[in-house]
Design a protein around this motif. Structure first.
Motif, short mmCIF file in Angstrom:
data_model
loop_
_atom_site.label_atom_id
_atom_site.label_comp_id
_atom_site.label_asym_id
_atom_site.label_seq_id
_atom_site.Cartn_x
_atom_site.Cartn_y
_atom_site.Cartn_z
N TRP A 184 -4.61 -1.60 2.63
CA TRP A 184 -5.28 -0.47 2.02
C TRP A 184 -6.56 -0.18 2.80
O TRP A 184 -7.32 -1.09 3.15
CB TRP A 184 -5.63 -0.77 0.57
CG TRP A 184 -6.40 0.35 -0.09
CD1 TRP A 184 -5.89 1.52 -0.55
CD2 TRP A 184 -7.80 0.39 -0.31
NE1 TRP A 184 -6.90 2.30 -1.06
CE2 TRP A 184 -8.09 1.63 -0.92
CE3 TRP A 184 -8.85 -0.49 -0.05
CZ2 TRP A 184 -9.37 2.01 -1.29
CZ3 TRP A 184 -10.14 -0.11 -0.41
CH2 TRP A 184 -10.38 1.13 -1.04
N CYS A 185 -6.77 1.08 3.09
CA CYS A 185 -7.97 1.50 3.82
C CYS A 185 -8.44 2.81 3.20
O CYS A 185 -7.70 3.79 3.15
CB CYS A 185 -7.64 1.70 5.30
SG CYS A 185 -9.08 1.99 6.34
N PRO A 186 -9.68 2.85 2.69
CA PRO A 186 -10.13 4.05 1.98
C PRO A 186 -10.29 5.26 2.90
O PRO A 186 -10.52 5.12 4.10
CB PRO A 186 -11.49 3.62 1.41
CG PRO A 186 -11.95 2.53 2.31
CD PRO A 186 -10.71 1.81 2.74
N VAL A 187 -10.16 6.43 2.31
CA VAL A 187 -10.33 7.68 3.04
C VAL A 187 -11.82 7.87 3.36
O VAL A 187 -12.65 7.86 2.46
CB VAL A 187 -9.85 8.87 2.20
CG1 VAL A 187 -10.02 10.17 2.99
CG2 VAL A 187 -8.40 8.68 1.79
N PRO A 188 -12.19 8.02 4.64
CA PRO A 188 -13.59 8.32 4.95
C PRO A 188 -13.87 9.80 4.71
O PRO A 188 -13.08 10.66 5.13
CB PRO A 188 -13.72 7.95 6.42
CG PRO A 188 -12.35 8.15 6.97
CD PRO A 188 -11.37 7.86 5.86
#
Length: 823
Positions: free
Chosen positions: A647-651
């Motif tokens: 999981w990688c958050p939206v910048p």
């Protein structure tokens, strides 16, 4: 002489064309590097096969392998298959006394050749071959006799037109027709393009796949086209003399020996170890080494058979990746009980060959007799010498004389395993003497590529002069940047519009933005030259590569999205794919995992149709995921259900305007305008859609502004300007639009979710979602709108703002990517 080159860097563009995959062709590789050092901008054009990727590079020089589609040859083969079966024969028209004649330098017929065939069949075939000889000698007639030549012409001509070279170096016979046609076409357009023909072998004596028709066609094609070349190169003095005489050339071909570089270039341990170490042998174990193509005509099986008479001796073959042929070798070795002493290895870069094999005991060249082999001094002989290895060669004219005259090794009868075993034993008995001979400084100095470079450079400069300012080493170097840190190449449709690009540039290091092309065909790919330049820059300048979805950096030139990513991975480049909200998890799994999920309410037929659509659109990403490629997802559900996913958050970029002041967090001028409610277009249940309809009708009656954009026209950034954002109520997670809302301090209505599973460096709190369901959606929206008007929503607004800053300002995203790519 060529016209003045028009490229911006002033270096004339040289295209080297060869009818193979380039990998392992040391003459092509060394020539390309020499040309770059001589002041040319070089592109190597080869042919594609399944074992290599279409785009590659060698010491920063781009390689493009054009797909090999041999339509004419396939049609000819199909036509032949429909004709009555006629066994091949080496026979020719008979002399007056009835004795069959054989062409000069042709092998004698195999025992029993033609047995069981009627005299009518033999006569018909001989008449056909005689006719082919006549047709082939007419201008362009070789295309009719052997259409495979026209296939190569069609193969190379379009890339040449795209690359627009200023000078062409033609390696071997395969590109001759295409290069000549290109030069003639350019001449008709007012441009003169010089070209030279580098003859690697004696074509009239080569064993050419395709039999008599192939040999007749290729010999005739070379004879016609060689006279149009501006210069001719050969590999030996004997071959140069024969070519001048046979083709009545105005001057003797320039001789450029295919010797190795004097310098030995080690490979990193993670790439390759020296050959002896890879074989697991100690220093005292005799090790024979063979370098080159694995083929019967190269005498491979003679070496294997000889091992049975050489107890304790091992043999290593460094050759092409032909799995079927390699298995034949292993099977044969097992049959005679020497499989434990047989070793097969892949090629190493030509600059590292001498380093790689120098630990062997001797080098073997077991060529079988053919007219071309009789005249050859194979490249491998000089590679063995530069490695300090004595030679064991079959008794063919040139290589045997080369070995005997210099006292460099032993000679054996070709094809005879017992003779080869005797030659190896003789060498082992006198190993110190032979080693002293091959390692003599004068012998070493005579057989280096450095001596050939000057000859080549003078010839190229005569054909196509290089401006003084362009001379010297070239190549693609990383772009200079004042920012320190790892360089990330970001491949996206519009990379400079990606918030991730700006986040990385601000917080981590330089970015190499690479415009990409969607894999679904939406948009044209880059021009060939631009694609190669771009691809080499990514390969040379970037420490890691991030794809934002299924987009190609080179269009379809490198075989498509999956092929392009695998190509980078195989070259040791860390790669990740940012999939954003792409649906990757199987809809059936999500329906089972989340009670009330929209997928669980679709009719079976509609659900299966949707599942097929999802799988088709996600297939490129799933293919990479199955192969172990790293996926970076903004979807928490998919992250939990896909191996190799993070999981990688939206910048989200810093808001340009903040309608909520720091004092009380009240909307400026809220009393003067309606509260704006944005309904995010996403997957919803029928009950949820009905609840939205009821909410919209009631809210509009209360003076609220309701926005319900269609999916195709919606952009997540629209959520940054709404007061309330209605996200999905039954998906179990928030959308990318919610990230934009939080970053701007907006309120998100949806379904509460737990904190996402993530590595330690990506830990994040639970998202501040105001929970609502189908039954209370309308009441909840009206309550929140009233709180905003009254200035009483400060706590909710502050929570959204703080969460958006903590999770979606780009810092967390950059940490995840750096960790995932090892940067």
């Amino acid at each position: 002489m060529t016209d003045t080159p028009s490229n911006p860097d002033r270096r004339p563009h040289m295209v080297m064309v060869v009818g193979n995959q380039v990998v392992g062709d040391s003459r092509v590789e060394k020539s390309a590097v020499t040309a770059e050092q001589a002041g040319y901008r070089v592109t190597v054009l080869g042919t594609a096969r399944r074992t290599v990727f279409p785009i590659g590079e060698y010491h920063g020089i781009p390689i493009y392998r054009t797909p090999a589609v041999f339509r004419r040859q396939s049609a000819l083969n199909q036509w032949k298959s429909l004709r009555p079966s006629v066994s091949p024969t080496w026979g020719r028209l008979a002399d007056a006394d009835g004795t069959p004649t054989f062409g000069p330098g042709e092998p004698l017929p195999a025992p029993g050749a033609g047995a069981g065939r009627s005299w009518r069949d033999r006569l018909a075939e001989n008449v056909e071959l005689a006719r082919d000889r006549v047709v082939a000698k007419t201008p362009g007639g070789w295309r009719t006799v052997w259409p495979h030549i026209a296939d190569y012409e069609e193969l190379f001509l379009p890339p040449l037109l795209h690359l627009a070279p200023d000078v062409i170096h033609t390696h071997d016979r395969h590109p001759l027709a295409a290069v000549h046609s290109y030069v003639q076409l350019m001449r008709s357009r007012g441009r003169t393009i010089p070209w030279l023909y580098d003859a690697h072998e004696w074509v009239p004596g080569q064993e050419i796949v395709g039999g008599d028709q192939a040999r007749i066609g290729w010999v005739a094609a070379e004879a016609e086209l060689i006279r149009h070349a501006d210069a001719v190169i050969s590999v030996t003095d004997e071959l140069a003399g024969r070519m001048k005489s046979r083709h009545r050339l105005p001057e003797r071909p320039t001789v450029v020996h295919n010797a190795p570089l004097a310098a030995k270039t080690p490979l990193e341990p993670e790439q390759r170890l020296p050959l002896r170490q890879e074989c697991g042998l100690d220093e005292d174990t005799p090790l024979l080494v063979y370098i080159g193509r694995l083929a019967d005509v190269r005498g491979i099986f003679t070496v294997i058979d000889a091992l049975a008479q050489l107890p304790g001796v091992h043999a290593a073959f460094v050759g092409n990746q032909d799995d079927a042929y390699r298995q034949r070798m292993r099977d044969h070795a097992a049959q005679i009980g020497v499989d434990d002493r047989l070793h097969i290895a892949d090629y190493v870069p030509s600059s590292s060959v001498t380093w790689y094999i120098q630990g062997a005991t001797c080098g073997v060249s077991p060529l079988m007799p053919t007219p071309a082999h009789e005249l050859a001094i194979p490249t491998k002989l000089r590679e063995y010498l530069q490695s300090g290895l004595p030679l064991v060669v079959s008794d063919l004219t040139e290589q045997a004389a080369f070995t005997r005259d210099g006292g460099l090794g032993t000679v054996f009868a070709p094809g005879q395993a017992d003779s080869l075993a005797g030659a190896v034993q003789e060498l082992l008995d006198r190993l110190p003497d032979f080693r002293a001979a091959v390692r003599d400084p004068e012998v070493q100095a005579q057989h280096t590529w450095e001596g050939s470079e000057q000859v080549l450079t003078e010839l190229w400069h005569r054909l196509c002069p290089v401006p003084d300012a362009a001379a010297g080493p070239a190549g693609v170097e990383p772009a200079a940047s004042e920012t320190t840190g790892p360089v990330l190449a970001v491949v996206a449709e519009a990379p400079e519009d990606q918030p991730l690009v700006h986040a990385w540039r601000d917080q981590a290091g330089p970015v190499e933005p690479v415009p990409g092309v969607p894999v679904d065909g939406g948009g044209r790919g880059p021009a060939l030259k631009d694609a190669l330049d771009r691809w080499i820059r990514v390969d040379r300048a970037a420490d890691g590569v991030l794809y934002t979805g299924a987009v190609n950096a080179s269009g379809s030139l490198d075989g498509g999205f999956s092929s392009e990513v695998r190509s980078l991975l195989e070259r040791g480049k860390p790669v990740a794919v940012w999939t954003a909200e792409a649906p990757l998890a199987d809809p059936r799994l999500l329906a089972e995992a989340y009670e009330g999920h929209p997928f669980s309410m679709l009719p079976r037929e509609a659900a299966e149709r949707y599942r097929r659509q999802v799988r088709r659109s996600a297939q490129p990403l799933l293919d990479l995921q199955a192969g172990g490629n790293l996926q970076l997802l903004t979807s928490r559900q998919a992250d939990a259900r896909l191996l190799g996913a993070l999981w990688c958050p939206v910048p989200v970029p810093t808001p340009t305007t903040d309608r909520y002041g720091s004092s009380g967090w009240a909307p400026e001028g809220a009393q003067d305008r309606p509260v704006q409610v944005l309904v995010v277009p996403t997957l919803r249940t029928p009950q949820e859609e009905q609840a939205l309809d009821r909410m919209a009708e009631r809210a509009e009656a209360e003076g609220l502004e309701i926005l319900r954009p269609r999916h195709r026209k919606f952009r997540p950034a629209m959520a940054a300007t709404a007061d309330l954002v209605i996200d999905a109520l039954h998906l179990g997670e928030s959308s990318d639009a919610a990230a934009w809302a939080w970053r701007s301090g907006r309120i998100v209505v949806g379904q509460s979710t737990s904190a996402p599973a993530a590595p330690e460096e990506a830990a994040a709190p639970a998202a501040p979602v105001v929970q609502a369901g189908d039954h209370d959606l309308t009441d909840r929206v009206l309550e929140l709108a009233e709180s905003l008007r009254a200035g009483e929503a400060g706590e909710l607004l502050r929570a959204s703002h703080d969460y958006g800053t903590l999770v979606h300002d780009g810092r967390l995203s950059v940490r995840v990517i750096r960790s995932a790519l090892g940067l």
